[in-house]
Design a protein around this motif. Structure first.
Motif, PDB file in Angstrom:
ATOM      1  N   TYR A  44      -4.143 -10.950  -4.283  1.00  0.00           N
ATOM      2  CA  TYR A  44      -3.433  -9.967  -5.095  1.00  0.00           C
ATOM      3  C   TYR A  44      -2.717 -10.533  -6.329  1.00  0.00           C
ATOM      4  CZ  TYR A  44      -3.766  -6.876  -0.974  1.00  0.00           C
ATOM      5  OH  TYR A  44      -4.197  -6.110   0.069  1.00  0.00           O
ATOM      6  N   LEU A  48      -0.925  -8.274  -9.106  1.00  0.00           N
ATOM      7  CA  LEU A  48       0.539  -8.213  -9.103  1.00  0.00           C
ATOM      8  C   LEU A  48       1.100  -8.505 -10.488  1.00  0.00           C
ATOM      9  CD1 LEU A  48       1.211 -10.054  -5.724  1.00  0.00           C
ATOM     10  CD2 LEU A  48       1.807  -7.669  -6.223  1.00  0.00           C
ATOM     11  N   ASN A 117       5.212 -18.559  -3.938  1.00  0.00           N
ATOM     12  CA  ASN A 117       4.277 -17.546  -3.473  1.00  0.00           C
ATOM     13  C   ASN A 117       4.009 -17.777  -1.985  1.00  0.00           C
ATOM     14  OD1 ASN A 117       2.260 -15.680  -3.122  1.00  0.00           O
ATOM     15  ND2 ASN A 117       0.921 -16.480  -4.716  1.00  0.00           N
ATOM     16  N   GLY A 118       4.908 -17.278  -1.169  1.00  0.00           N
ATOM     17  CA  GLY A 118       4.780 -17.413   0.278  1.00  0.00           C
ATOM     18  C   GLY A 118       5.765 -18.393   0.875  1.00  0.00           C
ATOM     19  N   PRO A 144       6.849 -12.700  -1.116  1.00  0.00           N
ATOM     20  CA  PRO A 144       5.817 -12.542  -0.093  1.00  0.00           C
ATOM     21  C   PRO A 144       4.493 -13.046  -0.673  1.00  0.00           C
ATOM     22  CG  PRO A 144       6.583 -10.395  -0.875  1.00  0.00           C
ATOM     23  CD  PRO A 144       7.414 -11.432  -1.551  1.00  0.00           C
ATOM     24  N   SER A 145       3.698 -13.653   0.161  1.00  0.00           N
ATOM     25  CA  SER A 145       2.430 -14.216  -0.279  1.00  0.00           C
ATOM     26  C   SER A 145       1.543 -13.165  -0.926  1.00  0.00           C
ATOM     27  CB  SER A 145       1.704 -14.828   0.915  1.00  0.00           C
ATOM     28  OG  SER A 145       0.401 -15.234   0.545  1.00  0.00           O
ATOM     29  N   SER A 146       0.814 -13.595  -1.942  1.00  0.00           N
ATOM     30  CA  SER A 146      -0.157 -12.706  -2.589  1.00  0.00           C
ATOM     31  C   SER A 146      -1.473 -12.642  -1.815  1.00  0.00           C
ATOM     32  CB  SER A 146      -0.415 -13.151  -4.032  1.00  0.00           C
ATOM     33  OG  SER A 146      -0.992 -14.445  -4.069  1.00  0.00           O
ATOM     34  N   TYR A 154       4.472  -7.013   5.364  1.00  0.00           N
ATOM     35  CA  TYR A 154       3.699  -6.668   4.167  1.00  0.00           C
ATOM     36  C   TYR A 154       2.265  -6.377   4.563  1.00  0.00           C
ATOM     37  CZ  TYR A 154       7.822  -8.554   2.019  1.00  0.00           C
ATOM     38  OH  TYR A 154       9.116  -8.778   1.675  1.00  0.00           O
ATOM     39  N   ASP A 159       3.223  -2.707  -0.937  1.00  0.00           N
ATOM     40  CA  ASP A 159       4.509  -3.223  -0.443  1.00  0.00           C
ATOM     41  C   ASP A 159       4.798  -4.613  -0.996  1.00  0.00           C
ATOM     42  OD1 ASP A 159       2.492  -4.168   1.211  1.00  0.00           O
ATOM     43  OD2 ASP A 159       3.497  -3.657   3.080  1.00  0.00           O
ATOM     44  N   ARG A 160       3.761  -5.392  -1.274  1.00  0.00           N
ATOM     45  CA  ARG A 160       3.977  -6.680  -1.936  1.00  0.00           C
ATOM     46  C   ARG A 160       4.466  -6.455  -3.366  1.00  0.00           C
ATOM     47  NH1 ARG A 160       0.134  -7.848   1.876  1.00  0.00           N
ATOM     48  NH2 ARG A 160       0.203  -9.905   2.832  1.00  0.00           N
ATOM     49  N   TRP A 164       7.780  -7.973  -5.013  1.00  0.00           N
ATOM     50  CA  TRP A 164       7.699  -8.824  -6.208  1.00  0.00           C
ATOM     51  C   TRP A 164       8.507  -8.206  -7.346  1.00  0.00           C
ATOM     52  CZ3 TRP A 164       3.786 -12.788  -7.877  1.00  0.00           C
ATOM     53  CH2 TRP A 164       3.286 -13.503  -6.780  1.00  0.00           C
TER      54      TRP A 164
END
Length: 174
Positions: A44, A48, A117-118, A144-146, A154, A159-160, A164
């Protein structure tokens, strides 16, 4: 039993305009194969970044995506320089060797925000560089991780994006 390969991350993507560095842990197998940051089309990250800037769908060409990020002060790198890992999961990372994050911050002093990222990249930054003087005065964010893999918190893209937008949005250049 065959041993897992040692994989290596890419050089940093940053320039003198960089204000935010998005730090992954280690590129996944699809990204390594393509030799592109977030080269897995299911990831994502690019969606994003474009959505955070109300810029529609990501450009088709990788070079255009990089130009989009650079034009908005966003750098990309990974916390780890190399590791042993079968597949793409952070939980499978072994024998990790860190990248020189303090050196990146010395080279590009305009970077004020380290956006992890995470949880793996966030944990590595805290464990390896908590006392580094180069991080003094910088903002470190755990995003939250992509990755498209659902987690209890997530489930998907939307929701991510909300998370973000809340966590990284205040630092973005529109």
């Amino acid at each position: 039993m065959e041993s897992a390969p040692r994989v290596e991350s890419f050089p940093p993507f940053a320039d003198d305009r960089s204000r935010i560095v998005i730090l992954g842990s280690m590129p996944g197998t699809a990204s390594l194969r393509a030799y592109q940051y977030y080269g897995n089309p299911r990831n994502y990250l690019w969606r994003l970044l474009y959505a955070l800037h109300d810029a529609g769908e990501p450009a088709e060409r990788y070079e255009d995506r990089l130009a989009f990020a650079a034009g908005r002060g966003i750098a990309l790198w990974d916390v780890l320089a190399s590791c042993v890992r079968p597949g793409s999961l952070d939980s499978d990372i072994r024998e990790a060797v860190p990248n020189d994050i303090p050196g990146l911050l010395r080279r590009y002093p305009g970077i004020r925000v380290l956006a992890c990222n995470g949880s793996k990249s966030y944990g590595e930054i805290g464990r390896r560089y908590r006392e580094a003087p180069e991080l003094e005065g910088k903002t470190v964010i755990r995003l939250p991780s992509s990755s498209p893999i659902p987690t209890p918190s997530y489930r998907g893209f939307e929701d991510r994006l909300d998370a973000w937008r809340e966590l990284l949005g205040p630092y973005l250049t529109k």
